[in-house]
Design a protein around this motif. Sequence first.
Motif, mmCIF file in Angstrom:
data_model
loop_
_atom_site.group_PDB
_atom_site.id
_atom_site.type_symbol
_atom_site.label_atom_id
_atom_site.label_comp_id
_atom_site.label_asym_id
_atom_site.label_seq_id
_atom_site.Cartn_x
_atom_site.Cartn_y
_atom_site.Cartn_z
ATOM 1 N N THR A 338 0.889 -0.956 -0.034
ATOM 2 C CA THR A 338 0.121 -0.120 0.026
ATOM 3 C C THR A 338 0.993 1.220 0.049
ATOM 4 O O THR A 338 1.830 1.390 0.918
ATOM 5 N N GLY A 339 0.538 2.163 -0.741
ATOM 6 C CA GLY A 339 1.304 3.175 -0.965
ATOM 7 C C GLY A 339 2.173 3.261 -2.135
ATOM 8 O O GLY A 339 2.511 4.588 -3.085
ATOM 9 N N THR A 340 2.955 2.320 -2.348
ATOM 10 C CA THR A 340 3.939 2.298 -3.434
ATOM 11 C C THR A 340 3.593 1.347 -4.498
ATOM 12 O O THR A 340 4.061 1.076 -5.523
ATOM 13 N N GLY A 341 2.240 0.597 -4.344
ATOM 14 C CA GLY A 341 1.684 -0.221 -5.219
ATOM 15 C C GLY A 341 2.676 -1.732 -5.718
ATOM 16 O O GLY A 341 3.126 -2.093 -4.824
ATOM 17 N N PHE A 342 3.237 -1.567 -7.070
ATOM 18 C CA PHE A 342 3.911 -2.728 -7.327
ATOM 19 C C PHE A 342 5.214 -2.323 -7.423
ATOM 20 O O PHE A 342 5.997 -3.337 -7.985
ATOM 21 N N ASP A 343 5.490 -1.308 -7.376
ATOM 22 C CA ASP A 343 7.097 -0.533 -7.415
ATOM 23 C C ASP A 343 7.818 -1.019 -6.291
ATOM 24 O O ASP A 343 8.512 -0.123 -5.566
ATOM 25 N N ASN A 344 8.039 -2.310 -6.235
ATOM 26 C CA ASN A 344 8.873 -3.068 -4.952
ATOM 27 C C ASN A 344 9.391 -4.102 -5.521
ATOM 28 O O ASN A 344 8.824 -5.070 -6.285
ATOM 29 N N PRO A 345 10.257 -4.857 -4.660
ATOM 30 C CA PRO A 345 10.822 -5.826 -4.901
ATOM 31 C C PRO A 345 9.869 -6.882 -4.285
ATOM 32 O O PRO A 345 8.923 -6.545 -3.752
ATOM 33 N N SER A 346 9.957 -8.278 -4.642
ATOM 34 C CA SER A 346 8.981 -9.243 -4.139
ATOM 35 C C SER A 346 9.175 -9.275 -2.559
ATOM 36 O O SER A 346 10.171 -9.134 -1.940
ATOM 37 N N VAL A 347 8.177 -9.730 -1.928
ATOM 38 C CA VAL A 347 8.140 -9.984 -0.477
ATOM 39 C C VAL A 347 9.069 -11.073 -0.235
ATOM 40 O O VAL A 347 9.413 -11.420 0.819
ATOM 41 N N TYR A 348 9.236 -11.911 -1.320
ATOM 42 C CA TYR A 348 10.219 -13.106 -1.224
ATOM 43 C C TYR A 348 11.476 -12.509 -1.674
ATOM 44 O O TYR A 348 12.391 -13.729 -1.729
ATOM 45 N N CYS A 349 11.858 -11.495 -1.737
ATOM 46 C CA CYS A 349 13.246 -10.938 -2.403
ATOM 47 C C CYS A 349 14.545 -11.811 -1.519
ATOM 48 O O CYS A 349 15.203 -12.352 -2.205
ATOM 49 N N ALA A 350 14.627 -11.601 -0.375
ATOM 50 C CA ALA A 350 15.726 -12.125 0.249
ATOM 51 C C ALA A 350 15.694 -13.825 -0.019
ATOM 52 O O ALA A 350 16.733 -14.524 -0.220
ATOM 53 N N ASP A 351 14.386 -14.516 0.074
ATOM 54 C CA ASP A 351 14.408 -15.698 -0.142
ATOM 55 C C ASP A 351 15.019 -16.247 -1.518
ATOM 56 O O ASP A 351 15.830 -17.241 -1.822
ATOM 57 N N LEU A 352 14.574 -15.421 -2.344
ATOM 58 C CA LEU A 352 14.930 -15.800 -3.839
ATOM 59 C C LEU A 352 16.330 -15.677 -3.949
ATOM 60 O O LEU A 352 17.039 -16.521 -4.735
ATOM 61 N N LYS A 353 17.142 -14.374 -3.494
ATOM 62 C CA LYS A 353 18.374 -14.287 -3.611
ATOM 63 C C LYS A 353 19.098 -15.498 -3.089
ATOM 64 O O LYS A 353 20.280 -15.928 -3.476
ATOM 65 N N GLU A 354 18.715 -15.889 -1.851
ATOM 66 C CA GLU A 354 19.726 -16.840 -1.178
ATOM 67 C C GLU A 354 19.532 -18.220 -1.759
ATOM 68 O O GLU A 354 20.309 -18.821 -2.024
ATOM 69 N N LEU A 355 18.257 -18.446 -2.332
ATOM 70 C CA LEU A 355 18.044 -19.582 -3.111
ATOM 71 C C LEU A 355 18.887 -19.502 -4.577
ATOM 72 O O LEU A 355 19.643 -20.625 -4.735
ATOM 73 N N ILE A 356 19.161 -18.748 -5.064
ATOM 74 C CA ILE A 356 19.921 -18.513 -6.436
ATOM 75 C C ILE A 356 21.285 -18.817 -5.969
ATOM 76 O O ILE A 356 21.976 -19.557 -6.496
ATOM 77 N N ASP A 357 21.684 -17.987 -5.178
ATOM 78 C CA ASP A 357 23.019 -18.161 -4.834
ATOM 79 C C ASP A 357 23.361 -19.580 -4.170
ATOM 80 O O ASP A 357 24.476 -20.251 -4.445
ATOM 81 N N GLY A 358 22.473 -20.318 -3.309
ATOM 82 C CA GLY A 358 22.697 -21.667 -3.094
ATOM 83 C C GLY A 358 22.671 -22.689 -4.213
ATOM 84 O O GLY A 358 23.472 -23.438 -4.414
ATOM 85 N N MET A 359 21.809 -22.258 -5.118
ATOM 86 C CA MET A 359 21.747 -23.126 -6.557
ATOM 87 C C MET A 359 23.199 -22.772 -7.329
ATOM 88 O O MET A 359 23.626 -24.051 -7.730
#
Length: 727
Positions: A338-359
Amino acid sequence: MAPPSSPISQYVLKIASRCDLKCDYCYVYEHADQGWRRQPPQMEPATVTAVARRIAEHAERHRLPTVRVVLHGGEPLLVGARRLDEIAAELHAIVGPRLDLRMQTNGVLLTEEICHIAKRRRIRIGVSLDGDLAAHDRHRRFAHGGGSHRHVLRALSLLRAEPNRAAYAGLLCTVDLRNDPLRVYHALLAQQPPRIDFLLPHATWDNPPPGAGATPYARWLSAVFRRWTADGRPVPIRLFDALLSPGTVGAEAVGLGPADLVVIETDGSYEQVDSLKVAYDGAAATGLDVFTSPVDEVAAHPMIAVRQTGLAGLSATCRACDVVDRCGGGQFAHRFRTGTGFDNPSVYCADLKELIDGMDDRDALATWVRDELAGGAGGADALAQLAPVHEAMVRARLVTLAAHGPAGTPPPGWAQLVALDETAPEAVRAVLTHPFVRRGDAAHLAGVAAAAAIRAGAEIRLAVPVHDGLLALPTLGALRWPDGDPVAEVRTFAGGFHAGDVTVRLDRPSARWLPARRLRLGDGPPVLLEDTDPLRDAYPGLPLTGRLDDAAAAAWQQRLDGAVAGLRADAPEYLPGLAATLRAIVPLRHDGTGTQRAGSARTAFGAVAATPEDPDALALLLVHEVQHLKLGAVLDVCPMFDARDPRRLPVPWRPDPRPAEGVLQGTYAFLAVADVWRRRPGPAAAARFTQLRGWLDVVLDRLLGAAFLTPAGVRFATAMRGTVDRW
């Protein structure tokens, strides 16, 4: 202003707006948007016709070769078997042969009659399954509270049955942190799916996912990824494949691919992707419908068009991230706040980055590996990571072939190969790492299985296809078989396999055994002199020899000895790369011009095709082509450029401008060749080095100035630039 729109090639048709389950995480019924209450229970025949006409006119206008339509809900099987048959028939009749028809169901109402309709109307069925009994029934329950797991297993037993398997599309599983990841993974594998996809629970910054905190979803998915990789990736998992190969595997949840999906509700209204319903009431609405608006108007809707702009449509935080080309900012709905709409990273941003690094680490191509290889020769530890990449690609290819056999049944040889992989894994590995196995189709599986059985000393009997008069046994040799015989029965006997010796008993006097020859490569493992494998024709425009006589084979050994001796004296750093990478040399015929010829192929890791040259020339050819093989293995799992970018760059070593991959490959190969010339004595070598260094200076500047490199590509090119600058 909205950016220009792209055509739409995927449609989700809500043929039923109600569901027979009450899953507590459902984004349609349990989240902010309650628009389903205003929809008719089923899509009327007139609406189906209007939908089909809109899809057909859009596909024709934009000359789309394929259009994917997914029958969805609610639960699509609530329309009943007869109505499902009518809907599918209408879509096929109007959309035509370009239609790829799918259905996503909870499976509860799946019957043999539905399977029969699916086969006749070419509908591929995906089923939602969250794991074993406890995991699945935690959420996917009936309104009265009872679980649906046993109903789904019954449905999947129907799809696994041989008559219906061609209609089986795969499984969709929603992640729940309370479920053990490996138990879920094994429960899904037990259903023998052609494909698996994992879905993160739909959530926003306003309503974070369950268990939000550190990176619990990365840890959960990483556990599955490690097990899947250790198992040889026995089935495609779309989320992992999309993160490993962005741009080549389509996935709504990750990647920078354009948003080309539209939802059509039961009343004919167009909506954006369904997951937006978690953001706020009306978030998915477009205000358009099939009766008054063509699909082009929907594609131009600002919220859809902005999702077709790739990197430019992401938040500033995402654009600055070094893994943005992999995650693509995450799923669009998961960015809402709310307030910035969709102009944000994913709420899963940290998870996705750690998953990619681990992969990346698990996939043996972590940043340190790519950095070492970018320097030219690469260290032994980094080089050792490339062969497993090739083996994983081969195994994934074979699983795909097995899943698409005739009538949905695995091709001959598959069952034997699977059994041998359990009892004699090293024998199977020796055959699967042969350079040309990856290029084979389903018909070649029987030869692969027979070769593995011989190596394992196992007894099997198989009908093996004969290709152009040759029955190939990869790594062992080939049988010259009588003309006109399409298959030959091969029986392997129990016993040992010693030093490459194979005893062959022939029931055809006209047949002839052509054993594989092995060349010494210094202190490294032996290299095949591959002059019989029918799949060795991986090098367009380069003429292959036939079977060499013994004198020609001995001459190859002499030249190879001289090439190794020369490299040991001038550039020993490149010998480990040859030993770790080279598995076969394919002899080429001279074309009459006196030009040195050589080649390598992404799909034939470990093989170099070359003309017989003097030892010094052969050393340079091998170094050059092994560089291509090394970078090809990296590109298989780490994209370094946008494959959709059509731009080409001029290079000094070719008269024609080259696409991104060609520029990267040529630069990397000449980096090593220049390094060898740099170390050789004499004015001629110095002049050649000066010329090549000048070429590299020019092309590296062009590469680093091009917009088509990914962050990983920029890093690799920068490391090459640093190597050249230190000379």
